[in-house]
Design an enzyme around this catalytic site. Sequence first.
Site, PDB file in Angstrom:
ATOM      1  N   CYS A 173      -0.198   7.539  -2.968  1.00 28.20           N
ATOM      2  CA  CYS A 173       1.211   7.872  -2.778  1.00 28.20           C
ATOM      3  C   CYS A 173       1.407   9.374  -2.974  1.00 28.20           C
ATOM      4  CB  CYS A 173       2.106   7.054  -3.693  1.00 28.20           C
ATOM      5  SG  CYS A 173       1.666   7.177  -5.402  1.00 28.20           S
ATOM      6  N   THR A 190       1.940  -4.485  -8.074  1.00 27.80           N
ATOM      7  CA  THR A 190       1.117  -3.310  -7.771  1.00 27.80           C
ATOM      8  C   THR A 190       0.636  -3.331  -6.323  1.00 27.80           C
ATOM      9  OG1 THR A 190      -0.895  -4.389  -8.561  1.00 27.80           O
ATOM     10  CG2 THR A 190       0.337  -3.087 -10.169  1.00 27.80           C
ATOM     11  N   ALA A 191       0.191  -2.143  -5.881  1.00 27.23           N
ATOM     12  CA  ALA A 191      -0.235  -1.970  -4.490  1.00 27.23           C
ATOM     13  C   ALA A 191      -1.766  -1.920  -4.411  1.00 27.23           C
ATOM     14  CB  ALA A 191       0.364  -0.676  -3.944  1.00 27.23           C
ATOM     15  N   PHE A 192      -2.280  -1.979  -3.173  1.00 21.50           N
ATOM     16  CA  PHE A 192      -3.737  -2.033  -3.000  1.00 21.50           C
ATOM     17  C   PHE A 192      -4.430  -0.718  -3.339  1.00 21.50           C
ATOM     18  CE2 PHE A 192      -2.588   0.106   0.906  1.00 21.50           C
ATOM     19  CZ  PHE A 192      -3.665   0.955   1.124  1.00 21.50           C
ATOM     20  N   GLU A 201       8.186   2.867  -7.856  1.00 20.47           N
ATOM     21  CA  GLU A 201       7.262   3.947  -7.482  1.00 20.47           C
ATOM     22  C   GLU A 201       6.935   3.727  -6.016  1.00 20.47           C
ATOM     23  OE1 GLU A 201       6.370   6.320  -9.293  1.00 20.47           O
ATOM     24  OE2 GLU A 201       6.575   5.619 -11.354  1.00 20.47           O
ATOM     25  N   GLY A 242      -3.774  13.425  -7.921  1.00 20.66           N
ATOM     26  CA  GLY A 242      -4.658  13.532  -9.081  1.00 20.66           C
ATOM     27  C   GLY A 242      -3.945  13.924 -10.354  1.00 20.66           C
ATOM     28  N   GLU A 285       6.088   8.775   6.043  1.00 21.92           N
ATOM     29  CA  GLU A 285       4.835   8.631   5.316  1.00 21.92           C
ATOM     30  C   GLU A 285       3.936   7.665   6.080  1.00 21.92           C
ATOM     31  OE1 GLU A 285       4.627   5.873   2.028  1.00 21.92           O
ATOM     32  OE2 GLU A 285       3.509   7.316   0.826  1.00 21.92           O
TER      33      GLU A 285
HETATM   34  C1  UN1 Z   1      -0.692   6.113  -6.351  1.00 24.31           C
HETATM   35  O1  UN1 Z   1      -1.175   6.573  -5.322  1.00 24.31           O
HETATM   36  O2  UN1 Z   1      -0.037   5.043  -6.314  1.00 24.31           O
HETATM   37  O3  UN1 Z   1      -1.704  11.361  -9.111  1.00 24.31           O
HETATM   38  C2  UN1 Z   1      -0.899   6.683  -7.689  1.00 24.31           C
HETATM   39  C3  UN1 Z   1      -2.505  10.627  -8.534  1.00 24.31           C
HETATM   40  C4  UN1 Z   1      -3.012   9.436  -9.289  1.00 24.31           C
HETATM   41  C5  UN1 Z   1      -2.101   8.273  -9.113  1.00 24.31           C
HETATM   42  C6  UN1 Z   1      -1.740   7.920  -7.722  1.00 24.31           C
HETATM   43  N1  UN1 Z   1      -3.098   9.767 -10.685  1.00 24.31           N
HETATM   44  O4  UN1 Z   1      -2.918  10.842  -7.423  1.00 24.31           O
END
Ligand code: UN1
Length: 506
Positions: A293, A155-157, A259, A453, A391
């Site tokens: 992301c 997982t990422a920060f 992801e 979100g 990005e």
């Molecule tokens: C992420 O930034 O790795 O849709 C996930 C969203 C959140 C998840 C983001 N439910 O922005």
Amino acid sequence: MKEILSQLGIEATNPGCYDGEWFGSGDELESVSPIDGEVLATVRLATAAEHERVVASAVAGFAKWRDTPAPVRGAVVREIGNELREHREALGRLVTLEMGKIVAEGVGEVQEMIDICDFAVGLSRQLYGLTMHSERPGHRMYEQWHPLGPIGVITAFNFPVAVWSWNAAIAAVCGDTVIWKPSDKTPLTALAVTRIAERVLESHGLRGVMCLSVGDIDTVGAPMVADPRLPLISATGSVAMGKQVGPAVAARLGRSLLELGGNNAITVTEGANLDLAVRAVLFGAVGTAGQRCTSTRRLLVHSAVSDELTSRLVKAYDQVPIGDPLAEGTLMGPLIDGQAVAAYTEAIALAKKQGAEVLCGGEVLDGMPSPYYVKPTIIRARADMPIVKEETFAPILYVIEGDSVEQLVRWQNDVPQGLSSAMFTQDLGHAERFLSHGGSDCGIANINIGTSGAEIGGAFGGEKETGGGREAGSDAWKTYMRRQTVTINWSGALPLAQGIEFSAGD
Ligand code: UN1
């Protein structure tokens, strides 16, 4: 701060491995809060032998866990969800302390964990397979889903706890065990979550079901990715990371769920509701300091509404309260670290060099408790500037004006990433075109909702350099299971499929 840490069982120094017991004797990793640069606590990383012990426990745990009925597995996940409910505020605040997102978002992230646990509990009674009609008489065909194995979760920060839960809650009801390698920028939230899960797992005498291995790439990351005992590696992070993980897992013909980055755009058409658009852009581009992301990185706007929308956004940006993410009223906290600040400054410099114009922001803030606070930035750019295809994990929004919706959607797709996308429009034709086969090429496409979100009920992920993986809701669970096609012959004869005759002698 001390209170939050102790409430969640974090001490000054903590072992970084868990397999039913806690251990860890490798190098000491400091967890630094981006809020003020203070060291929150330290973690003793896994050594190679300790990581191996974690994997062995997850392998042994799998042999038992896979034979536990799925609804019973679901009941364990329900209890973990309930523990998370109890610790929602404290864990949310720890996310803020360690990662820097505002408390509302930290708590919101824990809510996502609770939501996915609820989803997983229901799913535990719905791991359905299809039945097929055999072409042969007296034959029955169906498919069934078996647990896959121990899986690696990297997982990422930026979502230090929710991403684990999307994987771990689903994996758990699917009968898989999990080894978690969290980001080295956010180890404490991982420890806190594991302590929460531990209480439930221990009360059921479960070992090796949800394991933790905090360590560096050489000791934990690379061995995990190369390990044939882990049939699935689920990895969230940068495209660069995915380009290492994907081929390495593929080299052993393993399965990966990636992801990776997004370069998400909001397209605004003529006649769109600009009140909604302003709010959505603000949350999408400034929320989490642009470190989702799914953050909105590009605003593709029809020339008829461009001036009005841009000037309203500049005004809104100037009023964003930036500061301590623990304080009420703050909307934007710090970036995660100095590297992130450097990426922010470099991207802005590059954009200017390519002919873009900074409309607001563009500066690192002075006099803050740490050097990681920056101003959210709007840049007027063109679709052909190389910088808009990248990005940058920071609150930078490129505004690109176009004369037709077709052109805007073409530009939206003309980037290497394909995670999230949105259109603001009141025109049904534009909306449907955006959602059609030739429309948005992203894994997520929204109408009159921003790019970030997402709810957990849908499958989350994206195409192209985003990596193609899907996790969380819908039928994303299938990646965590092994599909088996079954044909049972009760006819007493042995007819072959495709009408083949193959007999000798009689
Ligand atoms: C992420 O930034 O790795 O849709 C996930 C969203 C959140 C998840 C983001 N439910 O922005």
